[in-house]
Design a protein around this motif. Structure first.
Motif, PDB file in Angstrom:
ATOM      1  N   THR A 147       0.851  -1.191   0.000  1.00 48.07           N
ATOM      2  CA  THR A 147       0.000   0.000   0.000  1.00 48.07           C
ATOM      3  C   THR A 147       0.885   1.237   0.000  1.00 48.07           C
ATOM      4  OG1 THR A 147      -1.751  -1.160   1.200  1.00 48.07           O
ATOM      5  CG2 THR A 147      -1.807   1.246   1.226  1.00 48.07           C
ATOM      6  N   ASN A 180      -2.937   5.393   1.846  1.00 52.42           N
ATOM      7  CA  ASN A 180      -4.318   5.109   2.243  1.00 52.42           C
ATOM      8  C   ASN A 180      -4.819   6.142   3.253  1.00 52.42           C
ATOM      9  OD1 ASN A 180      -2.758   4.303   4.376  1.00 52.42           O
ATOM     10  ND2 ASN A 180      -3.918   2.433   4.798  1.00 52.42           N
ATOM     11  N   THR A 207      -7.158   5.026  -1.903  1.00 47.51           N
ATOM     12  CA  THR A 207      -6.099   4.096  -1.536  1.00 47.51           C
ATOM     13  C   THR A 207      -5.338   3.705  -2.800  1.00 47.51           C
ATOM     14  OG1 THR A 207      -7.368   3.211   0.318  1.00 47.51           O
ATOM     15  CG2 THR A 207      -5.569   1.851  -0.532  1.00 47.51           C
ATOM     16  N   SER A 234      -2.246   1.347  -4.335  1.00 49.59           N
ATOM     17  CA  SER A 234      -1.434   0.171  -4.043  1.00 49.59           C
ATOM     18  C   SER A 234      -0.604  -0.203  -5.260  1.00 49.59           C
ATOM     19  CB  SER A 234      -2.321  -1.013  -3.656  1.00 49.59           C
ATOM     20  OG  SER A 234      -3.101  -0.706  -2.517  1.00 49.59           O
TER      21      SER A 234
END
Length: 438
Positions: A105, A108, A281, A283
């Motif tokens: 990640t 976030n 978010t 990733s």
């Protein structure tokens, strides 16, 4: 024979030493040290702290990528897509898929960092919980120990009363046989002796029950030998510290106050984490994959080499509608913050009430102790004079018993105020951060 005799003497000496050790009288410091090392509540709070440390470590590792490997064996029959070549085939297909996938990640809403910081605060809070548990058991043991000392001295007072009553009964019997004392006087003195003997039994039972209570606080085995030492208590001229000074020191040092204040900071991170739900978010993922299928003529190792491929990419998730989940979480976090502030104020207020109560009791008991000490001295003198008059036959048994009861009551009052004074003085010392010592 001489050798066996020496061995027997050695074993006898060792057994006596062990028995003496088992019967060792415990000081208050012994009790406090043992209790803080063995009490179940303290141990439970220490395990909670260890659990918080594990959670903190887990949250720190959430910054790192996840890595996983997979293997899959498939069998398809009929018209289907070959999972390795992606061709349409009409036959029995046996395929093997192998892969390694990593994901991390990148962003976030700072959720991971806030979780790490929050879990670090939770470790500190659990340290305060451990200290609070220790303080609680220290106060409980101190109170139980002083109560045991009170009952222990009460036994001595009761036994002295029995000895005095027995002497009076013996003298009365001598006078009765000589015809200089009525039978009713002897009966009254005999009744008082029986009452005093009953008081000894009651005092010993109270002491034994208090020792059981103290042993439970220490987590001692039920059958363990236990006895408390008798220390010198401070006199009635102890200096009572200033109330506000005690409170200011306590509010800056007591773990329950620190823990309550820290809870507001912990709740603030809950709010930050809840607000992260509004943010996207991002990733990063990557993978290595290969496979084998029976539809190709290559052997297994050659296919693994020919079918090897790599993947990499970015994944972006943007929250649009969460069915009030994010907004509800934010509102709940705000309420929790306000509740934690109220709890912190209530904790400080409760601490002040405890300190003020201990301070008021210390002041009151100190005055009562001085008065009780004077009353004990005067009633003792009066009783000794009454005894002399009784011996000379110029005082009735009834008047002697009245004087004796007055003296015994004064003794009990003095004992009560003496140990109460010691307790409240130690409480004030404790709230100032000083070690409890008796």
């Amino acid at each position: 024979m001489k050798f066996l005799l020496n061995i027997s003497l050695l074993l006898l000496t060792v057994s006596q030493a062990v028995f003496a050790q088992e019967k060792k009288a415990w000081t208050l410091d012994d009790c406090l040290t043992y209790a803080t090392e063995n009490n179940i509540t303290i141990k439970a709070s220490e395990f909670d702290k260890q659990s918080a440390e594990v959670t903190y470590t887990q949250s720190k590792y959430s910054r790192f990528p996840s890595l996983s490997a997979s293997a899959q064996q498939n069998m398809n029959n009929g018209t289907s897509i070959d999972p390795i070549t992606s061709n349409f085939v009409t036959q029995m297909v046996h395929s093997t898929s192998l892969g390694v996938t990593a994901q991390v990640t990148l962003y976030n809403g700072n959720y991971i960092n806030n979780t790490i910081k929050q879990n670090e605060l939770l470790i500190r809070q659990n340290e305060f919980f451990v200290s609070e548990a220790k303080n609680s058991i220290i106060l409980s043991v101190t109170q139980a120990y002083l109560q045991a000392l009170y009952y222990k001295e009460g036994i001595t007072v009761a036994e002295n009363a029995v000895a005095s009553s027995q002497e009076q009964v013996n003298q009365a019997n001598t006078k009765f046989k000589a015809g200089s004392l009525a039978g009713i006087e002897v009966a009254n003195l005999q009744t008082q002796l029986s009452n005093d003997q009953y008081s000894v039994v009651t005092a010993k039972n109270n002491y034994r029950q208090q020792l059981i209570t103290l042993k439970q606080l220490l987590e001692l085995e039920p059958g363990a030998e236990f006895e408390v030492a008798t220390p010198e208590l401070p006199d009635s001229k102890i200096i009572i510290p200033d109330l506000q000074q005690v409170y200011q020191t306590a509010v800056a040092a007591m773990p329950e106050v620190k823990s309550a204040k820290l809870q507001t900071d912990i709740a603030t991170y809950d709010l930050k984490k809840a607000k992260a739900g509004y943010l996207p978010t991002l990733s990063l993922y990557a993978g290595l994959n290969t496979g084998y299928t029976n539809t190709q003529s290559y052997n297994f190792s050659a296919q693994l080499d020919n079918n090897f491929y790599q993947t990499a990419g970015l994944s972006l998730s943007v929250p649009i509608f969460s069915k009030y989940q994010n907004k509800g979480a934010v509102e709940q976090a705000k309420i929790t913050i306000e509740q934690s502030k109220l709890t912190a104020k209530s904790t400080s207020k409760q601490l002040y009430l405890k300190i003020e109560s201990a301070w008021q009791n210390a002041v009151s008991v100190q005055s009562e102790m001085q008065a009780a000490e004077a009353l004990q001295a005067s009633s003792k003198m009066a009783y000794e004079m009454a005894q002399k008059k009784s011996e000379l036959g110029s005082l009735s048994a009834t008047d002697l018993l009245v004087s004796k009861n007055t003296y015994q009551t004064a003794q009990q009052q003095y004992l009560q105020t003496k140990f109460s004074s010691a307790l409240y003085y130690q409480l004030l010392q404790f709230y100032q951060g000083n070690a409890i010592k008796i």
